[in-house]
Design an enzyme around this catalytic site. Sequence first.
Site, PDB file in Angstrom:
ATOM      1  N   SER A   1      83.721  31.115 -79.082  1.00 23.65           N
ATOM      2  CA  SER A   1      83.755  29.883 -79.923  1.00 23.65           C
ATOM      3  C   SER A   1      84.252  28.411 -79.130  1.00 23.65           C
ATOM      4  O   SER A   1      84.019  27.522 -79.623  1.00 23.65           O
ATOM      5  CB  SER A   1      84.701  30.134 -80.918  1.00 23.65           C
ATOM      6  OG  SER A   1      84.776  31.287 -81.513  1.00 23.65           O
TER       7      SER A   1
ATOM      8  N   HIS B   1      75.957  31.186 -80.338  1.00 25.71           N
ATOM      9  CA  HIS B   1      77.315  31.121 -81.139  1.00 25.71           C
ATOM     10  C   HIS B   1      76.710  31.450 -82.677  1.00 25.71           C
ATOM     11  O   HIS B   1      76.309  30.698 -83.377  1.00 25.71           O
ATOM     12  CB  HIS B   1      77.763  29.882 -80.940  1.00 25.71           C
ATOM     13  CG  HIS B   1      79.040  29.727 -81.687  1.00 25.71           C
ATOM     14  ND1 HIS B   1      79.656  28.436 -81.767  1.00 25.71           N
ATOM     15  CD2 HIS B   1      80.080  30.811 -82.072  1.00 25.71           C
ATOM     16  CE1 HIS B   1      80.970  28.703 -82.555  1.00 25.71           C
ATOM     17  NE2 HIS B   1      81.110  29.974 -82.515  1.00 25.71           N
TER      18      HIS B   1
ATOM     19  N   GLU C   1      74.490  28.445 -82.740  1.00 30.87           N
ATOM     20  CA  GLU C   1      74.747  27.133 -82.128  1.00 30.87           C
ATOM     21  C   GLU C   1      74.055  27.767 -80.500  1.00 30.87           C
ATOM     22  O   GLU C   1      74.694  28.748 -80.025  1.00 30.87           O
ATOM     23  CB  GLU C   1      76.052  26.977 -82.023  1.00 30.87           C
ATOM     24  CG  GLU C   1      76.223  25.513 -81.500  1.00 30.87           C
ATOM     25  CD  GLU C   1      77.669  25.045 -82.015  1.00 30.87           C
ATOM     26  OE1 GLU C   1      78.506  26.005 -81.922  1.00 30.87           O
ATOM     27  OE2 GLU C   1      78.038  23.771 -81.786  1.00 30.87           O
TER      28      GLU C   1
ATOM     29  N   ASN D   1      82.862  23.442 -83.614  1.00 28.17           N
ATOM     30  CA  ASN D   1      84.452  23.300 -83.625  1.00 28.17           C
ATOM     31  C   ASN D   1      84.869  22.186 -83.379  1.00 28.17           C
ATOM     32  O   ASN D   1      85.849  21.762 -83.666  1.00 28.17           O
ATOM     33  CB  ASN D   1      84.846  24.689 -82.611  1.00 28.17           C
ATOM     34  CG  ASN D   1      84.848  25.962 -83.418  1.00 28.17           C
ATOM     35  OD1 ASN D   1      85.107  26.083 -84.456  1.00 28.17           O
ATOM     36  ND2 ASN D   1      84.354  27.035 -82.549  1.00 28.17           N
TER      37      ASN D   1
HETATM   38  P1  NAI Z   1      87.508  41.012 -82.719  1.00 22.51           P
HETATM   39  O1  NAI Z   1      88.721  41.136 -82.295  1.00 22.51           O
HETATM   40  O2  NAI Z   1      87.266  41.119 -84.057  1.00 22.51           O
HETATM   41  O3  NAI Z   1      86.594  41.983 -81.926  1.00 22.51           O
HETATM   42  C1  NAI Z   1      86.483  41.959 -80.293  1.00 22.51           C
HETATM   43  C2  NAI Z   1      86.212  43.302 -79.815  1.00 22.51           C
HETATM   44  O4  NAI Z   1      86.223  43.353 -78.397  1.00 22.51           O
HETATM   45  C3  NAI Z   1      87.282  44.398 -80.285  1.00 22.51           C
HETATM   46  O5  NAI Z   1      86.574  45.468 -80.934  1.00 22.51           O
HETATM   47  C4  NAI Z   1      87.655  44.672 -78.769  1.00 22.51           C
HETATM   48  O6  NAI Z   1      88.038  46.193 -78.755  1.00 22.51           O
HETATM   49  C5  NAI Z   1      86.481  44.645 -77.983  1.00 22.51           C
HETATM   50  N1  NAI Z   1      86.606  44.190 -76.577  1.00 22.51           N
HETATM   51  C6  NAI Z   1      87.730  43.632 -75.792  1.00 22.51           C
HETATM   52  N2  NAI Z   1      87.455  43.877 -74.618  1.00 22.51           N
HETATM   53  C7  NAI Z   1      86.378  44.511 -74.218  1.00 22.51           C
HETATM   54  C8  NAI Z   1      85.747  44.902 -73.219  1.00 22.51           C
HETATM   55  N3  NAI Z   1      86.100  44.645 -71.886  1.00 22.51           N
HETATM   56  N4  NAI Z   1      84.475  45.716 -73.248  1.00 22.51           N
HETATM   57  C9  NAI Z   1      83.869  45.991 -74.526  1.00 22.51           C
HETATM   58  N5  NAI Z   1      84.610  45.436 -75.735  1.00 22.51           N
HETATM   59  C10 NAI Z   1      85.707  44.778 -75.515  1.00 22.51           C
HETATM   60  O7  NAI Z   1      86.890  39.604 -82.241  1.00 22.51           O
HETATM   61  P2  NAI Z   1      85.751  38.756 -83.154  1.00 22.51           P
HETATM   62  O8  NAI Z   1      86.421  37.925 -84.192  1.00 22.51           O
HETATM   63  O9  NAI Z   1      84.501  39.587 -83.482  1.00 22.51           O
HETATM   64  O10 NAI Z   1      85.298  37.666 -81.907  1.00 22.51           O
HETATM   65  C11 NAI Z   1      84.488  38.021 -80.717  1.00 22.51           C
HETATM   66  C12 NAI Z   1      83.804  36.606 -80.241  1.00 22.51           C
HETATM   67  O11 NAI Z   1      83.048  35.942 -81.191  1.00 22.51           O
HETATM   68  C13 NAI Z   1      85.140  35.754 -79.542  1.00 22.51           C
HETATM   69  O12 NAI Z   1      84.429  35.101 -78.365  1.00 22.51           O
HETATM   70  C14 NAI Z   1      85.369  34.797 -80.908  1.00 22.51           C
HETATM   71  O13 NAI Z   1      85.554  33.545 -80.114  1.00 22.51           O
HETATM   72  C15 NAI Z   1      83.607  34.635 -81.193  1.00 22.51           C
HETATM   73  N6  NAI Z   1      83.600  34.123 -82.573  1.00 22.51           N
HETATM   74  C16 NAI Z   1      84.324  34.711 -83.660  1.00 22.51           C
HETATM   75  C17 NAI Z   1      83.993  34.259 -84.841  1.00 22.51           C
HETATM   76  C18 NAI Z   1      85.026  34.567 -86.232  1.00 22.51           C
HETATM   77  O14 NAI Z   1      84.849  34.383 -87.187  1.00 22.51           O
HETATM   78  N7  NAI Z   1      85.757  35.614 -85.946  1.00 22.51           N
HETATM   79  C19 NAI Z   1      83.018  33.264 -85.175  1.00 22.51           C
HETATM   80  C20 NAI Z   1      82.174  32.664 -84.059  1.00 22.51           C
HETATM   81  C21 NAI Z   1      82.484  33.308 -82.888  1.00 22.51           C
END
Ligand code: NAI
Length: 293
Positions: free
Chosen positions: A119, A140, A152, A190
């Site tokens: 993000s 994105h 995006e 954002n």
């Molecule tokens: P989340 O915290 O729900 O999930 C992240 C996952 O990544 C976890 O299951 C964790 O175990 C895993 N992880 C961490 N290190 C790892 C590694 N080295 N190898 C494999 N898996 C690993 O996070 P979320 O919300 O899904 O966000 C993920 C990405 O998407 C971030 O970059 C965030 O900025 C972006 N994003 C999030 C949005 C949202 O609304 N939650 C919207 C748009 C983008």
Amino acid sequence: MIKNIAVIGAGTMGNGIAHVFAQYGFNVSLVDTSEAALEKALQTISRNADRQVSKEIITQATKENILAALHTTTAMETGLADADLVIEAATEHTGVKLNIFKQLDELAPPSAILATNTSSISITAIAAATQRPGKVIGMHFMNPVPVMKLVEVINGYATAPQVTDEVVRISRELQKVPCIVKDYPGFIANRILMPMINEAVYSLYEGVAGITEIDTVMKLGMAHAMGPLQLADFIGLDVCLSILKVLQEGFGNPKYAPCPLLVNMVAAGKTGVKSGEGFYRYTPGSKEMVPAF
Ligand code: NAI
């Protein structure tokens, strides 16, 4: 020809991204360091696909195809072996992403495109951790991925035009609407959304209006589906705070400085829906919007 997708990170976004690719006929390897996260992701995908079946968006047969197209693993090398396109959706932390991209560069086939769902982290900086910066791009997606139409598409400093074309094409195959933007802090979504949320928090902090009034003005007056304070709760106040800091630091402009109320709420652990309280209080099973103060 892109057929095999690897999604790194099986959290909120990773499971949605894996779901959508599987829905449109791609083979998907979903990789996470946590076995529990992978299990939870499969349950979420199955539940969301059931909802799509009940709304007649997909058939029962498509749901079964989605589940059959998904493979989960904690071994990065297995998930990447034949990937044509990798989408990284791991934790939003620069160190974590740079490390992952170093591994992706070593393990994914040299022809593979490496995309990130970040993000707020610079695509250019992530690309510089690899030997193939021309093949690194931002893709994105918005939450919830199966529902939201926008992708995006963010060109880093070195992203090759053919890579952008390919990512645009694939986004359309997923029935999404891609918008190409350049790699500057906050990209477009954002950069515009977070100052609006911050201004809503400032309006509350200065006592100009209450929580319900601020959200109602923006919903009814501007035809927004959610008010900015409700949306901030949904995104996570910690996430909003960290993106505002990226904007403030990236542009060196004090207009992005996060409101002290937002800073305090995050320090108090009131991060929104995920913690049970932010600007509103969330009770499991209830959809009523109860302002927290
Ligand atoms: P989340 O915290 O729900 O999930 C992240 C996952 O990544 C976890 O299951 C964790 O175990 C895993 N992880 C961490 N290190 C790892 C590694 N080295 N190898 C494999 N898996 C690993 O996070 P979320 O919300 O899904 O966000 C993920 C990405 O998407 C971030 O970059 C965030 O900025 C972006 N994003 C999030 C949005 C949202 O609304 N939650 C919207 C748009 C983008």
